[in-house]
Design an enzyme around this catalytic site. Sequence first.
Site, PDB file in Angstrom:
ATOM      1  N   ARG A 261       0.834  -1.197   0.000  1.00  0.00           N
ATOM      2  CA  ARG A 261       0.000   0.000   0.000  1.00  0.00           C
ATOM      3  C   ARG A 261       0.870   1.250   0.000  1.00  0.00           C
ATOM      4  NH1 ARG A 261      -4.911  -2.003   4.069  1.00  0.00           N
ATOM      5  NH2 ARG A 261      -5.215  -3.962   2.920  1.00  0.00           N
ATOM      6  N   ARG A 276       1.866   1.610  10.412  1.00  0.00           N
ATOM      7  CA  ARG A 276       1.385   1.906   9.056  1.00  0.00           C
ATOM      8  C   ARG A 276       2.574   1.773   8.115  1.00  0.00           C
ATOM      9  NH1 ARG A 276      -3.148   4.485   7.358  1.00  0.00           N
ATOM     10  NH2 ARG A 276      -3.646   5.139   9.469  1.00  0.00           N
ATOM     11  N   GLU A 348      -7.611  -0.332  14.203  1.00  0.00           N
ATOM     12  CA  GLU A 348      -8.063  -1.414  13.327  1.00  0.00           C
ATOM     13  C   GLU A 348      -6.985  -2.461  13.079  1.00  0.00           C
ATOM     14  OE1 GLU A 348      -9.505  -0.096   9.503  1.00  0.00           O
ATOM     15  OE2 GLU A 348      -9.233  -2.089   8.633  1.00  0.00           O
ATOM     16  N   SER A 351     -10.824  -6.524   9.473  1.00  0.00           N
ATOM     17  CA  SER A 351     -11.964  -5.883   8.846  1.00  0.00           C
ATOM     18  C   SER A 351     -12.687  -6.921   8.006  1.00  0.00           C
ATOM     19  CB  SER A 351     -11.448  -4.758   7.948  1.00  0.00           C
ATOM     20  OG  SER A 351     -12.498  -4.192   7.231  1.00  0.00           O
ATOM     21  N   ARG A 388       0.518  -4.935  12.360  1.00  0.00           N
ATOM     22  CA  ARG A 388      -0.304  -4.384  13.447  1.00  0.00           C
ATOM     23  C   ARG A 388      -0.559  -5.385  14.569  1.00  0.00           C
ATOM     24  NH1 ARG A 388      -4.619  -0.111  10.706  1.00  0.00           N
ATOM     25  NH2 ARG A 388      -2.961   1.136   9.733  1.00  0.00           N
TER      26      ARG A 388
END
Length: 424
Positions: A261, A276, A348, A351, A388
């Site tokens: 990403r 991140r 988060e 998901s 994460r």
Amino acid sequence: MIDLRILRNDPELGREAQRRRREPPELIDEILRADESRRASIATFEQLRGEQKTMGKKVAQAHGDDKAALLARTKELSVRVRRAEAAQTAAEQSFHDAMKLLPNLASPEAPAGGEDDYVVLEHVGEPRDFAAEGFEPLDHVELGKRLGAIDIERGAKVSGARFYYLTGPGADLELALVNMAMDQARGAGFTTMIPPALVKPLAMEGTGFLGQAAGDVYRLPEEDLYLVGTSEVPLAAYHCDEILDAATLPRRYVAFSPCYRKEAGSYGKDTRGIFRVHWFDKVEMFTYTTLEESFEEHQRLLGWEKEWFDKVELSYRVIDTAAGDLGLSAQRKFDCEAWIPTQGRYRELTSTSNCTEFQARRLNIRGRFEDGIRPLATLNGTLVSMARTIVAILETHQQADGSVRVPTALQPYLQGRTTLEPVR
RNA sequence: GGAGGUGUCGCAUAGUGGCCUAGUGCGCCCGCCUGCUAAGCGGGUUGAGGUUAAUCCCUCUCGCGGGUUCAAAUCCCGCCACCUCCGCCA
């Protein structure tokens, strides 16, 4: 892509869905106009084409002067057919272009509004109270250094900002998490997969990642390939252009893959550590089923995610994402957010989205049922996203002496280790 | 990366410009026949779109995209996938 008949029968429903997402309602009317002109151009072309075919047969049978006269007429007709066909192609293109912009209609149950309008569905477990235990928790960057688990400096040296190496116990921890996740999913009946992380534009487009999310996607222009941001992409495209026998549903796949990403637009956000990053590995669940079954399947996926959180002993909450924060493909989305001690908030980690028929229509994935052929529904859900989860585990299970306790369920996957010990 | 070959209905195959509205076999579905099963007989069997109350009907679909032609599964060009061989390589 959504069912055009819904928009034709009740345009206001579509406009309202757009408003709930904070997207322009006028798009619905653009689509309906494009559809009208598309259908008109089809009628024109088909009428001319039919004429041409009839005439063609007469030409084949005619001789002499008759044939010459017919040829003169068909030549002229041929030009008109060609023009009509070009007009039809253009009209269909405009229609599809407009359709591609339309996101899935958000569930009426999804909260209206943007990113901050989520609804908390439940809290599970209590955030650990370090003050009561009498010590200040270290963050994952410091813990990662002391354990020899995460090397951020060298990640930056070799690959740049937002890259890292997992080393020694860090790498072991990731492999343990992968194996435990795969075991859980396999036990639940999922087929394990290792999919390609480079895909053609069709797969990206079909899963809805070239719309609003396009800026977050890495592209290799030389080969016209994309690096996937999630294995949802290759798993959804796996059955594209196929008709699956209804008896084989639901089809459940679980994949391990790297995720890439760009994190465009997140400058200054989460700059410390590996929370991140531009690359991480993930174990993702994916289901093909019927629209009717999809809502219960969504709850099941959420259930498997919660089971996972319990096994790694993290406290978390579940949120119902607001319509405006849904991806292009999703009709409804639940996030599981783990408590990150040094950030003092829930973040988060996983998901799960119900994409209903949206992706299946784009990717041409259908099912053969007793009463005919229909698009399927697709759903996806994270089982474990690496960076994460490693952050959450290190920070949550750290001990006053600088070691990290290994959750009981994970110990067999970590060579029986009960703690990760500092190396300096 | 180089050379050659192949791509037609679920599978196998026929089809070298108009007789293709794509034939045949297998498989599958429905029916008939039959103590039962098999065989046999008859019919059906790609998908999408337009039109319609629905059917009928019409258009597109022979790997994909262009082109030639009044007319393309068929001729030409480009691309893709697979196979064989050569080179390189974890």
